[in-house]
Design a protein around this motif. Structure first.
Motif, PDB file in Angstrom:
ATOM      1  N   LEU A 111      62.951  71.448  61.709  1.00 38.82           N
ATOM      2  CA  LEU A 111      61.624  70.954  61.347  1.00 38.82           C
ATOM      3  C   LEU A 111      61.325  71.437  59.938  1.00 38.82           C
ATOM      4  CD1 LEU A 111      59.034  69.483  62.255  1.00 38.82           C
ATOM      5  CD2 LEU A 111      58.193  71.699  63.067  1.00 38.82           C
ATOM      6  N   SER A 135      65.842  65.683  65.625  1.00 37.75           N
ATOM      7  CA  SER A 135      66.027  66.001  67.038  1.00 37.75           C
ATOM      8  C   SER A 135      67.300  65.349  67.541  1.00 37.75           C
ATOM      9  CB  SER A 135      64.827  65.544  67.869  1.00 37.75           C
ATOM     10  OG  SER A 135      64.665  64.151  67.764  1.00 37.75           O
ATOM     11  N   GLY A 176      61.112  66.033  61.109  1.00 40.66           N
ATOM     12  CA  GLY A 176      61.782  66.661  62.232  1.00 40.66           C
ATOM     13  C   GLY A 176      63.091  65.971  62.535  1.00 40.66           C
ATOM     14  N   ASN A 236      57.708  73.177  69.037  1.00 40.98           N
ATOM     15  CA  ASN A 236      58.397  71.937  68.662  1.00 40.98           C
ATOM     16  C   ASN A 236      58.537  70.987  69.845  1.00 40.98           C
ATOM     17  OD1 ASN A 236      58.917  72.489  65.961  1.00 40.98           O
ATOM     18  ND2 ASN A 236      60.811  73.573  66.419  1.00 40.98           N
ATOM     19  N   THR A 253      64.151  69.223  69.329  1.00 44.29           N
ATOM     20  CA  THR A 253      64.088  69.400  67.881  1.00 44.29           C
ATOM     21  C   THR A 253      65.117  70.438  67.443  1.00 44.29           C
ATOM     22  OG1 THR A 253      61.729  68.853  67.828  1.00 44.29           O
ATOM     23  CG2 THR A 253      62.604  70.059  65.939  1.00 44.29           C
TER      24      THR A 253
END
Length: 93
Positions: A35, A48, A46, A28, A32
């Motif tokens: 996901l 983050s 995703g 990743n 992150t």
């Protein structure tokens, strides 16, 4: 700040294979926290958390995507609801 990225793989089996190989090696993008893969197998979402999106990480995968949309998001909590109520009240006059 939290960011949501929605990316779509570019067409082609070879492209998909190369993207998966890179993901197997790199994992990743830094920061992150979640996901998700859509059931179409081509779209990925995703989430983050960082001061700014990880542009180096994004650039690693960029050649494999036909589109990438990233935007900041906030929690829908009591503070957000209060801010929305205040904003709506100001719009009304």
């Amino acid at each position: 700040m939290k960011y949501v990225s929605i990316v779509r793989l570019a067409p082609g089996v070879d492209n998909m294979k190369r993207a998966f190989e890179v993901f197997g090696k790199q994992g990743n993008v830094e920061g992150t926290t979640a996901l998700y893969a859509a059931t179409d197998g081509k779209t990925f979402i995703g989430i983050s958390e960082s001061d700014a999106p990880d542009m180096a990480g994004i650039a690693t995968y960029a050649p494999f995507f036909e589109s990438n949309t990233t935007f900041p998001v906030v929690d829908v909590d009591d503070a957000w609801v209060e801010a929305m109520i205040t904003a709506i009240d100001r719009m009304d006059g």
